[in-house]
Scaffold this motif. Structure first.
Motif, mmCIF file in Angstrom:
data_model
loop_
_atom_site.group_PDB
_atom_site.id
_atom_site.type_symbol
_atom_site.label_atom_id
_atom_site.label_comp_id
_atom_site.label_asym_id
_atom_site.label_seq_id
_atom_site.Cartn_x
_atom_site.Cartn_y
_atom_site.Cartn_z
ATOM 1 N N GLY A 1 0.815 -1.202 0.000
ATOM 2 C CA GLY A 1 0.000 0.000 0.000
ATOM 3 C C GLY A 1 0.851 1.254 0.000
ATOM 4 O O GLY A 1 1.981 1.263 0.485
ATOM 5 N N LYS A 2 0.305 2.336 -0.553
ATOM 6 C CA LYS A 2 1.044 3.580 -0.668
ATOM 7 C C LYS A 2 1.454 4.140 0.679
ATOM 8 O O LYS A 2 2.509 4.763 0.814
ATOM 9 N N THR A 3 0.637 3.927 1.695
ATOM 10 C CA THR A 3 0.929 4.492 3.012
ATOM 11 C C THR A 3 1.761 3.546 3.876
ATOM 12 O O THR A 3 2.153 3.912 4.983
ATOM 13 N N GLY A 4 2.005 2.337 3.399
ATOM 14 C CA GLY A 4 2.815 1.390 4.142
ATOM 15 C C GLY A 4 2.186 0.927 5.442
ATOM 16 O O GLY A 4 2.889 0.621 6.405
ATOM 17 N N GLU A 5 0.833 0.843 5.478
ATOM 18 C CA GLU A 5 0.179 0.420 6.724
ATOM 19 C C GLU A 5 -0.613 -0.877 6.560
ATOM 20 O O GLU A 5 -1.365 -1.266 7.446
ATOM 21 N N HIS A 6 -0.447 -1.559 5.429
ATOM 22 C CA HIS A 6 -1.126 -2.832 5.205
ATOM 23 C C HIS A 6 -0.079 -3.940 5.089
ATOM 24 O O HIS A 6 1.061 -3.702 4.679
ATOM 25 N N MET A 7 -0.472 -5.159 5.436
ATOM 26 C CA MET A 7 0.464 -6.283 5.420
ATOM 27 C C MET A 7 -0.128 -7.466 4.671
ATOM 28 O O MET A 7 -1.271 -7.867 4.915
ATOM 29 N N ARG A 8 0.686 -8.017 3.781
ATOM 30 C CA ARG A 8 0.323 -9.213 3.032
ATOM 31 C C ARG A 8 1.207 -10.350 3.517
ATOM 32 O O ARG A 8 2.386 -10.162 3.813
ATOM 33 N N PHE A 9 0.616 -11.550 3.614
ATOM 34 C CA PHE A 9 1.410 -12.704 4.031
ATOM 35 C C PHE A 9 0.702 -13.986 3.614
ATOM 36 O O PHE A 9 -0.399 -13.954 3.057
ATOM 37 N N VAL A 10 1.329 -15.112 3.877
ATOM 38 C CA VAL A 10 0.727 -16.431 3.656
ATOM 39 C C VAL A 10 0.577 -17.089 5.015
ATOM 40 O O VAL A 10 1.552 -17.220 5.761
ATOM 41 N N ALA A 11 -0.658 -17.468 5.359
ATOM 42 C CA ALA A 11 -0.916 -18.150 6.627
ATOM 43 C C ALA A 11 -0.765 -19.650 6.424
ATOM 44 O O ALA A 11 -1.317 -20.216 5.477
ATOM 45 N N THR A 12 -0.023 -20.298 7.317
ATOM 46 C CA THR A 12 0.163 -21.747 7.205
ATOM 47 C C THR A 12 0.048 -22.386 8.581
ATOM 48 O O THR A 12 0.492 -21.819 9.589
ATOM 49 N N ASP A 13 -0.577 -23.543 8.625
ATOM 50 C CA ASP A 13 -0.682 -24.287 9.884
ATOM 51 C C ASP A 13 0.045 -25.625 9.808
ATOM 52 O O ASP A 13 -0.169 -26.510 10.634
ATOM 53 N N GLY A 14 0.876 -25.767 8.803
ATOM 54 C CA GLY A 14 1.634 -27.000 8.642
ATOM 55 C C GLY A 14 0.974 -27.983 7.716
ATOM 56 O O GLY A 14 1.650 -28.816 7.097
ATOM 57 N N ALA A 15 -0.352 -27.918 7.580
ATOM 58 C CA ALA A 15 -1.071 -28.825 6.690
ATOM 59 C C ALA A 15 -1.577 -28.112 5.445
ATOM 60 O O ALA A 15 -1.766 -28.737 4.397
ATOM 61 N N ALA A 16 -1.802 -26.809 5.539
ATOM 62 C CA ALA A 16 -2.304 -26.028 4.411
ATOM 63 C C ALA A 16 -1.816 -24.597 4.531
ATOM 64 O O ALA A 16 -1.461 -24.132 5.615
ATOM 65 N N SER A 17 -1.829 -23.890 3.402
ATOM 66 C CA SER A 17 -1.407 -22.490 3.371
ATOM 67 C C SER A 17 -2.436 -21.695 2.573
ATOM 68 O O SER A 17 -2.937 -22.168 1.544
ATOM 69 N N VAL A 18 -2.737 -20.471 3.052
ATOM 70 C CA VAL A 18 -3.720 -19.613 2.400
ATOM 71 C C VAL A 18 -3.187 -18.185 2.374
ATOM 72 O O VAL A 18 -2.744 -17.677 3.409
ATOM 73 N N PRO A 19 -3.228 -17.498 1.218
ATOM 74 C CA PRO A 19 -2.810 -16.090 1.166
ATOM 75 C C PRO A 19 -3.701 -15.235 2.065
ATOM 76 O O PRO A 19 -4.902 -15.508 2.228
ATOM 77 N N ALA A 20 -3.114 -14.169 2.634
ATOM 78 C CA ALA A 20 -3.854 -13.317 3.562
ATOM 79 C C ALA A 20 -3.418 -11.872 3.408
ATOM 80 O O ALA A 20 -2.299 -11.592 2.966
ATOM 81 N N ILE A 21 -4.311 -10.965 3.778
ATOM 82 C CA ILE A 21 -3.975 -9.543 3.817
ATOM 83 C C ILE A 21 -4.701 -8.902 4.981
ATOM 84 O O ILE A 21 -5.815 -9.291 5.342
ATOM 85 N N MET A 22 -4.029 -7.935 5.610
ATOM 86 C CA MET A 22 -4.631 -7.165 6.707
ATOM 87 C C MET A 22 -4.414 -5.689 6.430
ATOM 88 O O MET A 22 -3.306 -5.276 6.089
ATOM 89 N N PHE A 23 -5.481 -4.890 6.586
ATOM 90 C CA PHE A 23 -5.402 -3.466 6.349
ATOM 91 C C PHE A 23 -5.233 -2.714 7.666
ATOM 92 O O PHE A 23 -5.716 -3.134 8.710
ATOM 93 N N ARG A 24 -4.552 -1.573 7.579
ATOM 94 C CA ARG A 24 -4.355 -0.686 8.729
ATOM 95 C C ARG A 24 -3.854 -1.457 9.941
ATOM 96 O O ARG A 24 -4.517 -1.517 10.985
#
Length: 609
Positions: free
Chosen positions: A504-527
Motif C-alpha cells: 500500500g502507498k501508506t505502508g500500513e497494510h500487510m500481506r502474508f501467507v498463513a500456514t498451519d503446517g497442513a495447508a497455506s492460504v494467502p492473507a492480507i490485513m489493512f491498517r
C-alpha cells in the motif's frame, strides 16, 4: 496458550459437533457452513431450512398488527379519494430518503396529488421543525402531511400544524418518548414491546402502509415492486435481520440485481459496484454512503430525485453530482475528526461519556466522527455543533449501553432528543454541555463495566485445509448479512505468517501467507497496528478473518481478509493490547480503504468508497 481463548475482544461461539454433523448431512452443506449456522443459534434441520430460504410469503407479517396502522391507512385513503394534496415528509438519511421515495411513488400510482419533502439538515434540522413546516407549506400548500421515518417525537408541532390548517399522519419506527403526538393518526411498531414487525426500518413501515392502501385501492400486489427501495433503507439503518427483515432484504437484493431503476444503475456505475452480484453487505460500501452524502453535505433532495428518476441521462447527472459531494464529505470528515480528537484530549477525564462541541463543526458528519470517538475510547460519545448558543449533537453508543435510555434521564437539560439504543440526536443549550457531560457520565457510571465492552463473535475456529473454494462460496448461502447475521468471522489458531510484506502507498497494510503446517492460504490485513513489529513476527499467532474467494485474471483462490492478529509470543503485543490505538485492522464505517467487491479482493482493486 491460545490468545484467542484469553482475549476480551473476541468470543468464540459455542459449538455442537453432533448438531453440526446433523445439519451438514440434512441440509447438504459443508461442515464449516453448518458450524456457522450452529453459532447463529440454528438448532434443527427445520430451523436451518427456514433460515436458508427467507420468504416474504412466509415471513412478512400482516401490516395491521402494527399499532395504529389501520387508522393511519383510513386517513391517507380518505385523502386519496378526496383528492387532497399530500406532502410526504421524510428524513435526510437513507432510510428517510427511501421511505419518502417509495411512499411518493405509491401514492402517485394510487392517483394522489403528492409532493415529497425532506428537510435541510443545516437550516431546518431533524423532523417537523417550524422552519421545515413553513417551507413545505409554502412549497406545496398540503392539506395532509404524512411523515416517514420521523414524527414520533413531534408532540409540540401538532398545534402549529393545526394553526396552518394542515392535518398530520405519523409513520415512524423510532422509540417513543413523552413527546408522542396526541390526537393524530400515527403508527409505529415500537409502540408495543413485542411483535414480528417491531424492528422494521422507517422504509419497512412505509411499505406496510403501501400494502394496506394497495389492498383497499385495487392494487394488492403493487407494494412488491417497491421492495428493493425498502430493502435499501433497511440495510442503511442497520436494522436487525429478524425473519421479516431478512425476507425483505433477501428479496430486495434479488430485485436490485435485475433492477431497471436508472438511479440505482447510475450510482452503482460510479461506485464501481456490480449490481448483478450486489450483496446487502456490499450496499454499505457503495450506494449507501453516496446517498447519505447528500443529506450530510448538501440538499437531500438530490438523493431523492436520483431514486425517483426515470430518465437515465438525468440519473447519470445526479449520480455524478452525488459522487462529487461524497468526495467533499470525506475531506471534511477527516478535518473534523482531527479537531474533535484534539478537543477530547483537552476535556476527557476518563469518565463514562465523551461530550464535545465546537463552533462551526459540520452538521453532516457529526455522527460518523462520534462513531470514531466511540471506537477509540470505548465509551458513548456525543459530538455537538454549536451555533448561536444552541448545540445540536449526534451520539453513538458502545457495547450493550442503551444510550437513548441514558439521555432520557437527562431530558430536563434538553430542548429536543430522539433516537434509539445505539444512536441518538440531542439539541441543548451550549451553556449546559458541561452539566450534561457530568450528568450523563454519572448515569452511565451506574452500569457494570462489562456493558461497555465491545466483544465481537468468532463464528467458528477452522483448520486452514477446510477453506477450499467450494466451502467459501457455500457460506454465501447464509446471506443476507447484517445486524443479527453478520458476515461470519472465522479463526485459525497456532498459524505462522510466512512471506510477510508491507503493501500500500501508506505502508500500513500487510500481506502474508498463513500456514498451519497442513495447508497455506494467502492473507492480507489493512491498517495494521504496530506494523513495524508485526512484520517481524516469527512466532505462532491466532488469526481472526473473513474467508473470501478471490477472482483475478481468470483464476479463483481462497484468501483471508484478516481483522485481528493475536500474537502468542508475549514479547510482541497483540492487536488486542490496550496500548494499541487501533485494536483491529477494521476500517471505520462509511469510510476508508476497501476492496471494490467482497469476492474479488485484490490489491490492484483498492479504492476509496
Amino acid at each position: 496458550m491460545s490468545s484467542l481463548k484469553t482475549t476480551h475482544r473476541w468470543a468464540v461461539a459455542q459449538q455442537n459437533p453432533e448438531l453440526e454433523k446433523e445439519l451438514s448431512a440434512g441440509l447438504g452443506i459443508p461442515r464449516l457452513v453448518a458450524r456457522i449456522m450452529v453459532a447463529h443459534g440454528i438448532g434443527s434441520i427445520k430451523e436451518g431450512q427456514l433460515f436458508l430460504t427467507p420468504s416474504l410469503d412466509r415471513d412478512w407479517a400482516d401490516p395491521l398488527i402494527i399499532p395504529g396502522m389501520s387508522v393511519v391507512a383510513d386517513r391517507v385513503e380518505r385523502a386519496i379519494r378526496n383528492h387532497e394534496h399530500i406532502a410526504v415528509f421524510g428524513d435526510f438519511d437513507v432510510d428517510g430518503i427511501t421511505s419518502t421515495c417509495l411512499l411518493t411513488e405509491a401514492l402517485r400510482t394510487f392517483g394522489a396529488d403528492v409532493t415529497p419533502f425532506i428537510p435541510h439538515r443545516f437550516d431546518e434540522g431533524y423532523g417537523l421543525s417550524r422552519a421545515a413546516l413553513d417551507r413545505v407549506n409554502e412549497l406545496a400548500r398540503p392539506q395532509l402531511i404524512v411523515t416517514v421515518d420521523n414524527g414520533i417525537a413531534a408532540k409540540e408541532e401538532v398545534s402549529y400544524l393545526e394553526s396552518l390548517g394542515i392535518d398530520l399522519v405519523v409513520t415512524d419506527h423510532h422509540e417513543p418518548s413523552d413527546q408522542v403526538p396526541q390526537g393524530v393518526p400515527l403508527t409505529d411498531p415500537k409502540l408495543e414491546d413485542e411483535g414480528p414487525s417491531r424492528e422494521l426500518a422507517g422504509a419497512g413501515v412505509a411499505l406496510k402502509l403501501v400494502q394496506v392502501l394497495g389492498e383497499r385501492l385495487g392494487k394488492p400486489s403493487y407494494w412488491r415492486s417497491l421492495i428493493e427501495v425498502a430493502a435499501l433503507g433497511t440495510v442503511s439503518d442497520m436494522m436487525p435481520l429478524t425473519p421479516e427483515n431478512r425476507a425483505l432484504v433477501a428479496e430486495g437484493i434479488q430485485q436490485m440485481r435485475v433492477t431497471a431503476r436508472p438511479g440505482y444503475i447510475a450510482l452503482a456505475a460510479l461506485a464501481k459496484a456490480d449490481l448483478s452480484s450486489i450483496t446487502a453487505d456490499g450496499l454499505s460500501f457503495s450506494l449507501i454512503p453516496r446517498l447519505n452524502a447528500a443529506g450530510r453535505m448538501a440538499d437531500p433532495k438530490l438523493a431523492l430525485d436520483l431514486l425517483l428518476a426515470r430518465n437515465p441521462i438525468e440519473a447519470s447527472a445526479l449520480a455524478a453530482e452525488l459522487e462529487e459531494i461524497n468526495c467533499q464529505r470525506r475531506e471534511i470528515e477527516a478535518e473534523l475528526t482531527r479537531d474533535a480528537m484534539a478537543k477530547v484530549e483537552e476535556t476527557y477525564d476518563g469518565g463514562r461519556a465523551i461530550v464535545v462541541g465546537g463552533e462551526g463543526w459540520h452538521e453532516g458528519v457529526k455522527g460518523i466522527v462520534a462513531s470514531r470517538l466511540t471506537n477509540r475510547y470505548h465509551v458513548p460519545a456525543l459530538l455537538f455543533s454549536i451555533e448561536d448558543g444552541i448545540a445540536h449533537g449526534s451520539g453513538r453508543s458502545v457495547g450493550k449501553v442503551n444510550l437513548f435510555d441514558a439521555i432520557e434521564r437527562c431530558s430536563d437539560l434538553m430542548i429536543r432528543r430522539g433516537g434509539h439504543a445505539g444512536a441518538v440526536g440531542v439539541t441543548i443549550e451550549a451553556s449546559k454541555l458541561d452539566e450534561f457531560r457530568r450528568r450523563l457520565s454519572a448515569v452511565l457510571s451506574e452500569l457494570p463495566a462489562e456493558d461497555f465492552e465491545d466483544t465481537d463473535e468468532v463464528a467458528a475456529t477452522v483448520d486452514l485445509s477446510e477453506l477450499n473454494i467450494e466451502t467459501i462460496e457455500q457460506i454465501s448461502r447464509l446471506e443476507p448479512f447484517g445486524q443479527g447475521n453478520k458476515v461470519p468471522l472465522l479463526a485459525a489458531e497456532g498459524v505462522t505468517m510466512c512471506d510477510r510484506a508491507v503493501v500500500g502507498k501508506t505502508g500500513e497494510h500487510m500481506r502474508f501467507v498463513a500456514t498451519d503446517g497442513a495447508a497455506s492460504v494467502p492473507a492480507i490485513m489493512f491498517r495494521v497496528p504496530q506494523i513495524d513489529r508485526l512484520i517481524n513476527c516469527d512466532s505462532a499467532v491466532d488469526l481472526v478473518f473473513e474467508a473470501v474467494a478471490e477472482h483475478w485474471q481468470g483464476r479463483v483462490k481462497p484468501k483471508l481478509m484478516v481483522k485481528d492478529v493475536l500474537v502468542r509470543d508475549s514479547t510482541l503485543p497483540s492487536v488486542d493490547d490496550p496500548a494499541c490505538e487501533l485494536r483491529r485492522g477494521v476500517q471505520p464505517a462509511d469510510s476508508g480503504l476497501r476492496l471494490e467487491s467482497r469476492k474479488r479482493e485484490t490489491l490492484a482493486q483498492l479504492s476509496y468508497t
